[in-house]
Design a protein around this motif. Structure first.
Motif, PDB file in Angstrom:
ATOM      1  N   LEU A   8       0.861  -1.032  -0.140  1.00 27.42           N
ATOM      2  CA  LEU A   8      -0.129   0.028   0.035  1.00 27.42           C
ATOM      3  C   LEU A   8       0.803   1.241  -0.060  1.00 27.42           C
ATOM      4  O   LEU A   8       0.717   2.297  -0.831  1.00 27.42           O
ATOM      5  N   ALA A   9       1.808   1.150   0.832  1.00 26.55           N
ATOM      6  CA  ALA A   9       2.733   2.469   1.051  1.00 26.55           C
ATOM      7  C   ALA A   9       3.358   2.543  -0.479  1.00 26.55           C
ATOM      8  O   ALA A   9       3.648   3.671  -1.021  1.00 26.55           O
ATOM      9  N   SER A  10       3.949   1.474  -1.086  1.00 21.18           N
ATOM     10  CA  SER A  10       4.481   1.878  -2.556  1.00 21.18           C
ATOM     11  C   SER A  10       3.439   2.324  -3.580  1.00 21.18           C
ATOM     12  O   SER A  10       3.986   3.165  -4.352  1.00 21.18           O
ATOM     13  N   SER A  11       2.229   1.695  -3.265  1.00 15.93           N
ATOM     14  CA  SER A  11       1.273   2.117  -4.526  1.00 15.93           C
ATOM     15  C   SER A  11       0.997   3.684  -4.042  1.00 15.93           C
ATOM     16  O   SER A  11       0.893   4.373  -5.008  1.00 15.93           O
ATOM     17  N   LEU A  12       1.094   4.180  -3.020  1.00 12.41           N
ATOM     18  CA  LEU A  12       0.667   5.412  -2.397  1.00 12.41           C
ATOM     19  C   LEU A  12       1.800   6.446  -3.178  1.00 12.41           C
ATOM     20  O   LEU A  12       1.839   7.643  -3.869  1.00 12.41           O
ATOM     21  N   LEU A  13       3.108   5.956  -3.148  1.00 13.00           N
ATOM     22  CA  LEU A  13       4.256   6.678  -3.503  1.00 13.00           C
ATOM     23  C   LEU A  13       4.262   6.740  -5.152  1.00 13.00           C
ATOM     24  O   LEU A  13       4.487   7.608  -5.944  1.00 13.00           O
ATOM     25  N   LEU A  14       3.663   5.640  -5.626  1.00 14.49           N
ATOM     26  CA  LEU A  14       3.605   5.522  -7.386  1.00 14.49           C
ATOM     27  C   LEU A  14       2.351   6.603  -7.615  1.00 14.49           C
ATOM     28  O   LEU A  14       2.532   7.416  -8.410  1.00 14.49           O
ATOM     29  N   ALA A  15       1.412   6.556  -6.748  1.00 13.79           N
ATOM     30  CA  ALA A  15       0.308   7.718  -7.168  1.00 13.79           C
ATOM     31  C   ALA A  15       0.789   9.066  -6.928  1.00 13.79           C
ATOM     32  O   ALA A  15       0.360   9.975  -7.718  1.00 13.79           O
ATOM     33  N   PHE A  16       1.737   9.282  -5.875  1.00 15.93           N
ATOM     34  CA  PHE A  16       1.802  10.810  -5.567  1.00 15.93           C
ATOM     35  C   PHE A  16       3.210  11.447  -6.212  1.00 15.93           C
ATOM     36  O   PHE A  16       3.454  12.550  -6.022  1.00 15.93           O
ATOM     37  N   THR A  17       4.030  10.461  -6.463  1.00 15.52           N
ATOM     38  CA  THR A  17       5.330  10.712  -7.214  1.00 15.52           C
ATOM     39  C   THR A  17       5.500  10.573  -8.777  1.00 15.52           C
ATOM     40  O   THR A  17       5.496   9.266  -9.035  1.00 15.52           O
ATOM     41  N   PRO A  18       5.382  11.604  -9.538  1.00 20.34           N
ATOM     42  CA  PRO A  18       5.449  11.285 -10.989  1.00 20.34           C
ATOM     43  C   PRO A  18       6.739  10.945 -11.123  1.00 20.34           C
ATOM     44  O   PRO A  18       7.818  11.016 -10.656  1.00 20.34           O
ATOM     45  N   SER A  19       6.687   9.989 -12.143  1.00 24.16           N
ATOM     46  CA  SER A  19       7.963   9.299 -12.896  1.00 24.16           C
ATOM     47  C   SER A  19       8.701   8.160 -12.058  1.00 24.16           C
ATOM     48  O   SER A  19       9.867   7.962 -12.185  1.00 24.16           O
ATOM     49  N   ILE A  20       8.125   8.026 -10.995  1.00 24.75           N
ATOM     50  CA  ILE A  20       8.892   6.661 -10.096  1.00 24.75           C
ATOM     51  C   ILE A  20       8.422   5.320 -10.601  1.00 24.75           C
ATOM     52  O   ILE A  20       7.347   5.256 -11.045  1.00 24.75           O
ATOM     53  N   SER A  21       9.247   4.591 -10.632  1.00 26.48           N
ATOM     54  CA  SER A  21       9.197   3.034 -11.152  1.00 26.48           C
ATOM     55  C   SER A  21       8.505   2.398  -9.851  1.00 26.48           C
ATOM     56  O   SER A  21       8.870   2.748  -8.603  1.00 26.48           O
ATOM     57  N   PRO A  22       7.933   1.239 -10.036  1.00 22.60           N
ATOM     58  CA  PRO A  22       7.380   0.347  -9.019  1.00 22.60           C
ATOM     59  C   PRO A  22       8.449   0.092  -8.106  1.00 22.60           C
ATOM     60  O   PRO A  22       8.554   0.039  -6.915  1.00 22.60           O
ATOM     61  N   ALA A  23       9.808  -0.429  -8.465  1.00 25.34           N
ATOM     62  CA  ALA A  23      10.876  -0.813  -7.852  1.00 25.34           C
ATOM     63  C   ALA A  23      11.294   0.275  -6.905  1.00 25.34           C
ATOM     64  O   ALA A  23      11.699   0.106  -5.869  1.00 25.34           O
ATOM     65  N   ASP A  24      11.292   1.391  -7.381  1.00 24.02           N
ATOM     66  CA  ASP A  24      11.969   2.446  -6.443  1.00 24.02           C
ATOM     67  C   ASP A  24      10.885   2.893  -5.696  1.00 24.02           C
ATOM     68  O   ASP A  24      11.148   3.317  -4.418  1.00 24.02           O
ATOM     69  N   ALA A  25       9.737   2.701  -5.806  1.00 19.31           N
ATOM     70  CA  ALA A  25       8.535   3.116  -4.834  1.00 19.31           C
ATOM     71  C   ALA A  25       8.716   1.982  -3.633  1.00 19.31           C
ATOM     72  O   ALA A  25       8.524   2.439  -2.499  1.00 19.31           O
ATOM     73  N   VAL A  26       8.881   0.750  -3.955  1.00 17.25           N
ATOM     74  CA  VAL A  26       9.248  -0.153  -2.841  1.00 17.25           C
ATOM     75  C   VAL A  26      10.422   0.337  -1.881  1.00 17.25           C
ATOM     76  O   VAL A  26      10.468   0.029  -0.902  1.00 17.25           O
ATOM     77  N   LEU A  27      11.421   0.748  -2.731  1.00 20.97           N
ATOM     78  CA  LEU A  27      12.835   1.109  -2.096  1.00 20.97           C
ATOM     79  C   LEU A  27      12.492   2.333  -1.211  1.00 20.97           C
ATOM     80  O   LEU A  27      13.298   2.465  -0.101  1.00 20.97           O
ATOM     81  N   ASP A  28      11.734   3.237  -1.819  1.00 22.92           N
ATOM     82  CA  ASP A  28      11.309   4.341  -1.016  1.00 22.92           C
ATOM     83  C   ASP A  28      10.606   4.213   0.129  1.00 22.92           C
ATOM     84  O   ASP A  28      11.065   4.676   1.372  1.00 22.92           O
ATOM     85  N   ALA A  29       9.632   3.163   0.104  1.00 20.28           N
ATOM     86  CA  ALA A  29       9.030   2.806   1.417  1.00 20.28           C
ATOM     87  C   ALA A  29       9.835   2.098   2.272  1.00 20.28           C
ATOM     88  O   ALA A  29       9.509   2.351   3.674  1.00 20.28           O
ATOM     89  N   GLU A  30      10.473   1.263   1.947  1.00 21.47           N
ATOM     90  CA  GLU A  30      11.502   0.529   2.928  1.00 21.47           C
ATOM     91  C   GLU A  30      12.163   1.685   3.388  1.00 21.47           C
ATOM     92  O   GLU A  30      12.634   1.750   4.785  1.00 21.47           O
ATOM     93  N   GLN A  31      12.775   2.797   2.781  1.00 26.50           N
ATOM     94  CA  GLN A  31      13.598   3.933   3.405  1.00 26.50           C
ATOM     95  C   GLN A  31      12.748   4.497   4.540  1.00 26.50           C
ATOM     96  O   GLN A  31      13.383   5.030   5.387  1.00 26.50           O
ATOM     97  N   ILE A  32      11.699   4.891   4.219  1.00 24.20           N
ATOM     98  CA  ILE A  32      10.578   5.784   5.093  1.00 24.20           C
ATOM     99  C   ILE A  32      10.621   4.732   6.278  1.00 24.20           C
ATOM    100  O   ILE A  32      10.574   5.197   7.491  1.00 24.20           O
ATOM    101  N   LEU A  33      10.456   3.356   6.354  1.00 22.65           N
ATOM    102  CA  LEU A  33      10.274   2.421   7.246  1.00 22.65           C
ATOM    103  C   LEU A  33      11.616   2.551   8.176  1.00 22.65           C
ATOM    104  O   LEU A  33      11.529   2.514   9.262  1.00 22.65           O
ATOM    105  N   SER A  34      12.678   2.534   7.648  1.00 22.97           N
ATOM    106  CA  SER A  34      13.897   2.491   8.193  1.00 22.97           C
ATOM    107  C   SER A  34      14.259   3.797   8.969  1.00 22.97           C
ATOM    108  O   SER A  34      15.040   3.850  10.001  1.00 22.97           O
ATOM    109  N   LEU A  35      13.570   4.859   8.715  1.00 22.00           N
ATOM    110  CA  LEU A  35      13.513   6.139   9.600  1.00 22.00           C
ATOM    111  C   LEU A  35      12.922   5.813  10.959  1.00 22.00           C
ATOM    112  O   LEU A  35      12.719   7.032  11.708  1.00 22.00           O
ATOM    113  N   LEU A  36      12.044   5.021  10.912  1.00 21.08           N
ATOM    114  CA  LEU A  36      11.326   4.852  12.263  1.00 21.08           C
ATOM    115  C   LEU A  36      11.798   4.081  13.246  1.00 21.08           C
ATOM    116  O   LEU A  36      12.727   3.088  12.860  1.00 21.08           O
TER     117      LEU A  36
END
Length: 77
Positions: A8-36
């Motif tokens: 779900l977090a990766s899908s939200l990133l895809l929806a709100f971030t222009p030109s991001i790839s699905p693989a990058d969306a997963v990496l970004d979601a994991e990065q957000i998680l790592s900050l918590l």
């Protein structure tokens, strides 16, 4: 984080971030998680990851997490 929350977090990133790839969306979601904090309760962690995933795409992940944490604190008061 559960697989469903990561998806779900990766899908939200895809929806709100222009030109991001699905693989990058997963990496970004994991990065957000790592900050918590690792010992944060799952309910809070899931809410913050999802909230940060809908932040302004120009906002660095650290700032998106900070804003989400501030929202959590305001709502918890």
């Amino acid at each position: 984080m559960s697989r469903s929350t990561l998806t779900l977090a990766s899908s939200l990133l895809l929806a709100f971030t222009p030109s991001i790839s699905p693989a990058d969306a997963v990496l970004d979601a994991e990065q957000i998680l790592s900050l918590l904090p690792a010992d944060m309760p799952d309910e809070q962690k899931n809410a913050l990851v999802l909230s940060a995933s809908t932040a302004n795409p120009n906002l660095p992940p650290h700032d998106a997490v900070g804003d989400a944490m501030q929202l959590w604190e305001i709502i918890s008061e």
